[in-house]
Design a protein around this motif. Structure first.
Motif, PDB file in Angstrom:
ATOM      1  N   ILE A 132      42.042   9.392  38.760  1.00  0.00           N
ATOM      2  CA  ILE A 132      40.991  10.269  39.501  1.00  0.00           C
ATOM      3  C   ILE A 132      39.670   9.522  39.523  1.00  0.00           C
ATOM      4  O   ILE A 132      39.121   9.184  40.418  1.00  0.00           O
ATOM      5  N   ALA A 133      39.228   8.786  38.185  1.00  0.00           N
ATOM      6  CA  ALA A 133      38.226   7.919  38.449  1.00  0.00           C
ATOM      7  C   ALA A 133      38.253   6.670  39.329  1.00  0.00           C
ATOM      8  O   ALA A 133      37.259   6.476  40.098  1.00  0.00           O
ATOM      9  N   ILE A 134      39.630   6.006  39.343  1.00  0.00           N
ATOM     10  CA  ILE A 134      39.706   5.056  40.272  1.00  0.00           C
ATOM     11  C   ILE A 134      39.771   5.400  41.699  1.00  0.00           C
ATOM     12  O   ILE A 134      39.021   4.688  42.549  1.00  0.00           O
ATOM     13  N   ASP A 135      40.145   6.521  42.300  1.00  0.00           N
ATOM     14  CA  ASP A 135      40.301   7.217  43.442  1.00  0.00           C
ATOM     15  C   ASP A 135      38.812   7.182  43.981  1.00  0.00           C
ATOM     16  O   ASP A 135      38.200   6.772  45.158  1.00  0.00           O
ATOM     17  N   GLU A 136      38.060   7.923  43.000  1.00  0.00           N
ATOM     18  CA  GLU A 136      36.354   8.178  43.287  1.00  0.00           C
ATOM     19  C   GLU A 136      35.601   6.979  43.529  1.00  0.00           C
ATOM     20  O   GLU A 136      34.797   6.815  44.368  1.00  0.00           O
ATOM     21  N   ALA A 137      36.018   6.026  42.407  1.00  0.00           N
ATOM     22  CA  ALA A 137      35.173   4.668  42.567  1.00  0.00           C
ATOM     23  C   ALA A 137      35.524   3.883  43.745  1.00  0.00           C
ATOM     24  O   ALA A 137      34.532   3.501  44.432  1.00  0.00           O
ATOM     25  N   ARG A 138      36.667   3.773  44.258  1.00  0.00           N
ATOM     26  CA  ARG A 138      37.149   3.352  45.547  1.00  0.00           C
ATOM     27  C   ARG A 138      36.533   4.209  46.769  1.00  0.00           C
ATOM     28  O   ARG A 138      35.811   3.341  47.558  1.00  0.00           O
ATOM     29  N   ARG A 139      36.709   5.439  46.807  1.00  0.00           N
ATOM     30  CA  ARG A 139      35.948   5.999  48.058  1.00  0.00           C
ATOM     31  C   ARG A 139      34.295   5.891  48.083  1.00  0.00           C
ATOM     32  O   ARG A 139      33.724   6.191  48.924  1.00  0.00           O
ATOM     33  N   SER A 140      33.845   5.877  46.737  1.00  0.00           N
ATOM     34  CA  SER A 140      32.385   5.831  46.753  1.00  0.00           C
ATOM     35  C   SER A 140      31.930   4.353  46.827  1.00  0.00           C
ATOM     36  O   SER A 140      30.451   4.220  46.943  1.00  0.00           O
ATOM     37  N   GLY A 141      32.606   3.375  47.079  1.00  0.00           N
ATOM     38  CA  GLY A 141      32.203   2.077  47.203  1.00  0.00           C
ATOM     39  C   GLY A 141      32.040   1.384  45.983  1.00  0.00           C
ATOM     40  O   GLY A 141      31.337   0.224  46.027  1.00  0.00           O
ATOM     41  N   ARG A 142      32.236   1.878  44.769  1.00  0.00           N
ATOM     42  CA  ARG A 142      31.941   1.293  43.492  1.00  0.00           C
ATOM     43  C   ARG A 142      33.097  -0.005  43.150  1.00  0.00           C
ATOM     44  O   ARG A 142      33.212  -0.790  42.329  1.00  0.00           O
ATOM     45  N   ILE A 143      34.306   0.124  43.945  1.00  0.00           N
ATOM     46  CA  ILE A 143      35.262  -0.981  43.882  1.00  0.00           C
ATOM     47  C   ILE A 143      35.328  -1.431  45.295  1.00  0.00           C
ATOM     48  O   ILE A 143      35.451  -0.695  46.027  1.00  0.00           O
ATOM     49  N   ARG A 144      35.224  -2.939  45.260  1.00  0.00           N
ATOM     50  CA  ARG A 144      35.414  -3.572  46.780  1.00  0.00           C
ATOM     51  C   ARG A 144      36.268  -4.813  46.681  1.00  0.00           C
ATOM     52  O   ARG A 144      36.895  -5.009  45.305  1.00  0.00           O
ATOM     53  N   SER A 145      36.941  -5.171  47.588  1.00  0.00           N
ATOM     54  CA  SER A 145      37.803  -5.881  47.495  1.00  0.00           C
ATOM     55  C   SER A 145      37.171  -7.233  46.859  1.00  0.00           C
ATOM     56  O   SER A 145      36.282  -7.915  46.945  1.00  0.00           O
ATOM     57  N   GLY A 146      38.247  -7.845  46.037  1.00  0.00           N
ATOM     58  CA  GLY A 146      37.899  -9.144  45.215  1.00  0.00           C
ATOM     59  C   GLY A 146      37.518  -8.873  43.763  1.00  0.00           C
ATOM     60  O   GLY A 146      37.289  -9.618  42.932  1.00  0.00           O
ATOM     61  N   ASP A 147      37.127  -7.539  43.493  1.00  0.00           N
ATOM     62  CA  ASP A 147      36.635  -7.056  42.140  1.00  0.00           C
ATOM     63  C   ASP A 147      37.682  -7.072  41.273  1.00  0.00           C
ATOM     64  O   ASP A 147      38.980  -6.859  41.508  1.00  0.00           O
ATOM     65  N   VAL A 148      37.262  -7.524  39.931  1.00  0.00           N
ATOM     66  CA  VAL A 148      38.110  -7.179  38.880  1.00  0.00           C
ATOM     67  C   VAL A 148      37.656  -5.969  38.307  1.00  0.00           C
ATOM     68  O   VAL A 148      36.621  -5.988  37.542  1.00  0.00           O
ATOM     69  N   THR A 149      38.510  -4.959  37.768  1.00  0.00           N
ATOM     70  CA  THR A 149      38.404  -3.803  37.094  1.00  0.00           C
ATOM     71  C   THR A 149      39.230  -3.877  35.923  1.00  0.00           C
ATOM     72  O   THR A 149      40.121  -4.480  35.684  1.00  0.00           O
ATOM     73  N   LEU A 150      38.483  -3.377  34.701  1.00  0.00           N
ATOM     74  CA  LEU A 150      39.275  -3.104  33.370  1.00  0.00           C
ATOM     75  C   LEU A 150      39.441  -1.652  33.349  1.00  0.00           C
ATOM     76  O   LEU A 150      38.562  -0.782  33.232  1.00  0.00           O
ATOM     77  N   LEU A 151      40.674  -1.400  32.863  1.00  0.00           N
ATOM     78  CA  LEU A 151      41.247   0.074  32.516  1.00  0.00           C
ATOM     79  C   LEU A 151      41.233   0.258  31.204  1.00  0.00           C
ATOM     80  O   LEU A 151      41.968  -0.517  30.513  1.00  0.00           O
ATOM     81  N   VAL A 152      40.999   1.229  30.565  1.00  0.00           N
ATOM     82  CA  VAL A 152      40.928   1.297  29.113  1.00  0.00           C
ATOM     83  C   VAL A 152      41.103   2.769  28.580  1.00  0.00           C
ATOM     84  O   VAL A 152      40.532   3.705  29.095  1.00  0.00           O
ATOM     85  N   ALA A 153      42.312   3.011  28.059  1.00  0.00           N
ATOM     86  CA  ALA A 153      42.678   4.340  27.492  1.00  0.00           C
ATOM     87  C   ALA A 153      43.080   4.699  26.118  1.00  0.00           C
ATOM     88  O   ALA A 153      43.457   3.695  25.673  1.00  0.00           O
ATOM     89  N   PHE A 154      42.878   5.815  25.777  1.00  0.00           N
ATOM     90  CA  PHE A 154      43.798   6.266  24.476  1.00  0.00           C
ATOM     91  C   PHE A 154      44.026   7.585  24.667  1.00  0.00           C
ATOM     92  O   PHE A 154      43.496   8.301  25.395  1.00  0.00           O
ATOM     93  N   GLY A 155      45.170   8.318  23.736  1.00  0.00           N
ATOM     94  CA  GLY A 155      45.805   9.268  23.871  1.00  0.00           C
ATOM     95  C   GLY A 155      46.345   9.893  22.468  1.00  0.00           C
ATOM     96  O   GLY A 155      46.562   8.835  21.819  1.00  0.00           O
TER      97      GLY A 155
END
Length: 333
Positions: free
Chosen positions: A298-321
């Motif tokens: 959900i966060a990735i989809d929001e970030a893409r659509r709001s312009g926080r993620i652009r072509s060429g960007d490197v993103t780090l995902l990190v999770a625990f559960g």
């Protein structure tokens, strides 16, 4: 040995139930307040699905949005993985229900994966490996949760934290041999000695449901908040450091960090340990609460659509559960 193909994200999509449950509404039902909830979690509201909307319904809605974003027809999907701890039924897999609702081919491989809040990252690694095998061409990876059904709404320590929602990726191997965009690496792990930090006491094969256990509320989420906080922060920070070091990257190479949205205080603590400004973390826990396996996509989809993620960007995902599972991933867009 030939280099395995890069796995690309061709589209993303998300779905949130229309019902918004605010802290003020919760405060009218249980002994809590907006200030108490925000101070301890950063959460101001969450989405709650109605009785007519199941996990598979939300998953199918998110998948349709991802397919439209990718420009991929349902007939092109030959692999469907659903990350969830709240399936429609304990059997069969809810992925099969999603397959039917989307009208996918009966030759589509379908299964659920259960790794709690790390489920989407675990699913991403699983989907990538299956796609790189060459036996599958296009995959739908979905995180969908209806956590409102496994919460004790009289327990203020847990009910204020969780919400419902879904999000999906369309994945496939790149057609270009030298393509650098896509999945860079994934690291997974678990602390199996910490099962009792976040769990549901009864309902499995070792503790099947009884009238007494149901009456006692033993089929709802139980949590040891203080202990969970410490281990979650440590696991996320160490996993992030390890995957960066393994790939010869530093925090300065990362455009955006997308953590599991469980608690703002956890995200702040991880940022401090990694010495990365909080502004470089994407945060939407204030509006969704903890949606478990749906949280990161959900966060990735929001970030893409709001312009926080652009072509060429490197993103780090990190999770625990729960488990306690953890994982990190590096993506280049």
């Amino acid at each position: 040995m030939a280099k395995p193909p890069t796995i690309r994200i061709f589209g993303t999509g998300a779905h949130a139930p229309s019902r918004v449950l605010t802290n003020a509404e919760l405060s009218a039902k249980i002994e809590t307040s907006d200030e108490w909830i925000v101070t301890r979690s950063g959460i101001r509201e969450r989405r709650v699905a109605g009785p007519e909307e199941g996990t598979s319904d939300m998953a199918a809605a998110a998948a349709r949005a991802a397919l439209a974003d990718a420009g991929v027809a349902p007939s092109e999907i030959d692999l469907l993985i659903l990350a969830t701890i709240t399936p429609d039924l304990s059997m069969p897999a809810s992925a099969c229900s999603v397959q039917h609702k989307l009208g996918l081919s009966p030759t589509t491989a379908c299964f659920d994966i259960s790794a709690a809040c790390s489920g989407f990252v675990y699913g991403l690694d699983t989907a990538a490996a299956m796609l790189q095998s060459g036996r599958y061409k296009r995959a739908l990876l979905i995180g969908s949760e209806k956590l409102s059904t496994i919460i004790d709404w009289s327990d203020r320590t847990t009910c204020v934290l969780f919400g419902d929602g879904a999000a999906a990726f369309v994945l496939g191997a790149s057609d270009e041999p030298d393509d650098t965009a896509g999945l860079i690496d994934i690291k997974l792990g678990a602390y199996g000695d910490s099962l009792d930090l976040l769990y549901i006491p009864k309902g499995g094969s070792t503790h099947p449901p009884t009238a007494e256990s149901i009456a006692a509320g033993d089929h709802f989420i139980k949590m040891k908040g203080k202990e969970l906080f410490k281990l979650a922060v440590r696991a996320m920070a160490e996993s992030a450091r390890d995957i960066l070091a393994k790939n010869g990257l530093t925090p300065d190479d990362i455009s955006l960090i997308i953590p599991h949205q469980a608690n703002l205080r956890i995200i702040e603590a991880v940022a401090k340990l990694l010495q990365i400004p909080l502004e470089r973390f994407f945060v939407n826990v204030d509006r969704y609460g903890n949606t478990s396996a749906a949280s990161i996509p959900i966060a990735i989809d929001e970030a893409r659509r709001s312009g926080r993620i652009r072509s060429g960007d490197v993103t780090l995902l990190v999770a625990f559960g729960a488990g306690l599972t953890y994982g990190s991933a590096l993506l280049r867009w």
